[in-house]
Design a protein around this motif. Structure first.
Motif, short mmCIF file in Angstrom:
data_model
loop_
_atom_site.label_atom_id
_atom_site.label_comp_id
_atom_site.label_asym_id
_atom_site.label_seq_id
_atom_site.Cartn_x
_atom_site.Cartn_y
_atom_site.Cartn_z
N ASP A 1 3.50 -7.85 -45.51
CA ASP A 1 4.76 -8.16 -44.81
C ASP A 1 5.94 -8.12 -45.78
O ASP A 1 7.02 -7.62 -45.43
CB ASP A 1 4.68 -9.54 -44.15
N ASN B 1 9.07 -5.49 -45.57
CA ASN B 1 10.49 -5.86 -45.59
C ASN B 1 11.22 -5.16 -46.73
O ASN B 1 12.38 -4.75 -46.58
CB ASN B 1 10.63 -7.38 -45.74
N GLY C 1 11.68 -1.68 -45.69
CA GLY C 1 12.67 -1.69 -44.62
C GLY C 1 14.08 -1.77 -45.18
O GLY C 1 14.99 -1.07 -44.72
N GLY C 2 14.27 -2.63 -46.20
CA GLY C 2 15.57 -2.69 -46.87
C GLY C 2 15.92 -1.39 -47.56
O GLY C 2 17.09 -0.96 -47.56
N ARG D 1 14.74 -8.22 -48.67
CA ARG D 1 13.78 -8.80 -47.72
C ARG D 1 14.43 -9.17 -46.40
O ARG D 1 13.86 -8.96 -45.34
CB ARG D 1 13.12 -10.04 -48.32
N LEU D 2 15.64 -9.71 -46.44
CA LEU D 2 16.32 -10.18 -45.25
C LEU D 2 17.71 -9.56 -45.15
O LEU D 2 18.33 -9.24 -46.16
CB LEU D 2 16.46 -11.71 -45.26
N PRO E 1 14.33 -10.13 -40.77
CA PRO E 1 13.53 -9.38 -41.76
C PRO E 1 13.82 -7.88 -41.65
O PRO E 1 13.98 -7.34 -40.55
CB PRO E 1 12.08 -9.71 -41.35
N ASN E 2 13.91 -7.24 -42.78
CA ASN E 2 14.28 -5.83 -42.80
C ASN E 2 13.27 -4.95 -42.08
O ASN E 2 13.62 -3.87 -41.58
CB ASN E 2 14.45 -5.35 -44.24
N ALA E 3 12.00 -5.39 -42.03
CA ALA E 3 10.99 -4.59 -41.35
C ALA E 3 11.29 -4.44 -39.86
O ALA E 3 10.88 -3.47 -39.23
CB ALA E 3 9.61 -5.22 -41.55
#
Length: 417
Positions: A190, A194, A197-198, A230-231, A245-247
């Motif tokens: 996870d 994230n 994702g970022g 991450r966020l 969350p970036n994911a």
């Protein structure tokens, strides 16, 4: 010459017999620390003077380099001076702490180099994203992402060099990292999701700091305050922070209203059926008003047409786009347009329709006082004619208790006859 300084000082201590050896060592160590303080002050003064002089030039990068190196230069002077003092003390002392002087010097030098690079990266970030320093400043989100990546590379490289200085094998560390990375990847999937994702946000740039974003898939809407690895922090319109969350941004659709070119006005306005004769003039005047309005973008679609026969109105479709994308200004423009449309409708003697209903009753049916229809009698035409005559002369109401009771009286009388 610098490496030979401790041995020269040791020779001087051995040859100077005026004081005892411990006093001579203490004086030399004190002199080294005091001299280090003086040299550090002089170095700070020189770098500061050069920095102030370079601030008068148009080149921003020399200012950034001197500002980034000022404190590390002073720290380097202290590191070298304390190292010499420790080497002198180590020559006459068997304390175990002095045996790591060389290692501390190497690690300290790496730390100072990393400190300088991090400060230089920060200065570069401020220059590239500043509209006051750059004619065409770069996007802050992109600069911030590159800055974070650069700092990460510098820190990881410094850690590996420091481990090599401490006697660890870098190849072994890298091999262990390759094997252990698989286990860490499964355990922290996870976190890694994230992180990537970022990275995708920084790469694709669907939004940046300061943009208004919203998602039709999730209850997400607000202004982006910070994009981390991450966020992503979003400030909602009720001023609450929302940490996403970036994911999540890799699986949902995201709208970015901040990048719209225009705002749309789409309204359906109805007029009464009795005003159908003036429909063409009303539509033409509304279209002309919009075509000459200073806040309407004439390069975008503009539609004003009679749309449909609705239940209680004749509908007119008004479809156009404003030049402004600012939320508050848009509503001011929309209010002005709606008021002008109202004036156009009134100028033609028409009215804006509201829901109405017409009830048609068959002949011979009247409304009684209780709201229910009362049927006329087929066998008492004379009574009905009398009632109708009274109604026409204003002596009996069309509906109400008197009319109802009179009708019932006539009916009873007729039945009695």
């Amino acid at each position: 010459m610098i490496e030979e300084a401790p041995s020269i000082l040791n020779t001087w201590i051995q040859d100077w017999n005026l004081l005892s050896e411990s006093w001579r060592v203490g004086l030399v160590v004190f002199a080294l620390v005091a001299g280090t303080a003086v040299v550090a002050y002089i170095a700070s003064f020189i770098v500061g003077a050069v920095e102030r002089r370079f601030q008068k030039t148009d080149n921003l990068w020399d200012d950034a380099l001197l500002h980034a190196a000022r404190k590390p230069v002073v720290a380097f002077v202290w590191l070298q001076g304390v190292y010499w003092a420790a080497e002198v003390a180590h020559h006459y002392s068997e304390a175990e702490i002095f045996s790591v002087n060389q290692t501390i010097l190497q690690i300290g030098f790496v730390f100072l180099l990393v400190w300088t690079l991090l400060r230089l990266i920060k200065q570069g970030e401020q220059i590239l994203a500043s509209p006051l320093k750059m004619k065409k400043p770069m996007d802050y989100t992109t600069v911030n992402a590159v800055s974070k990546l650069s700092r990460t590379v510098v820190i990881i490289t410094a850690v590996l060099i420091a481990m090599q200085s401490l006697g660890y094998s870098i190849s072994g560390v890298l091999a262990f990292g390759g094997v252990g990375g698989i286990a860490v990847g499964f355990a922290a999937k996870d976190l890694l999701a994230n992180f990537f994702g970022g990275f995708i946000i920084h790469l694709d740039r669907p939004f940046k700091v300061g943009d208004w974003v919203r998602s039709p898939d999730r209850n997400i809407e607000g202004v982006v305050e910070h994009i981390g690895w991450r966020l992503t922090t979003i400030r909602t319109f009720d001023k609450r922070p929302l940490y996403v969350p970036n994911a999540a941004f890799t699986t949902i659709a995201v709208e970015n209203p901040s990048r719209m070119h225009n705002r749309r006005i789409s309204e359906t306005i109805g007029i009464r059926y009795v005003d159908v004769s003036g429909m063409a003039e009303v539509v033409a005047d509304i279209r002309s008003m919009l075509e000459n309005h200073e806040d309407i973008d004439q390069d975008q679609t503009l539609i004003v047409n009679f749309l449909a026969f609705n239940d209680s109105s004749l509908d007119i479709m008004v479809y156009t786009f404003t030049k402004t994308i600012e939320w508050v200004r848009f509503h001011e423009v929309k209010q002005d347009i709606l008021l002008r449309i109202s004036e156009i409708i009134e100028s033609h003697g028409a009215e804006v329709a509201f829901p109405t209903r017409t009830l048609h009753l068959p002949d011979g049916v009247r409304v009684a006082s209780n709201g229910k229809p009362a049927k006329g009698r087929s066998d008492s035409d004379s009574s009905d004619e009398a009632v109708d005559e009274d109604v026409e002369q204003g002596r009996a109401p069309v509906s109400g208790s008197e009319h109802s009771s009179e009708t019932r009286g006539d009916s009873n009388q007729a039945d009695g006859d």
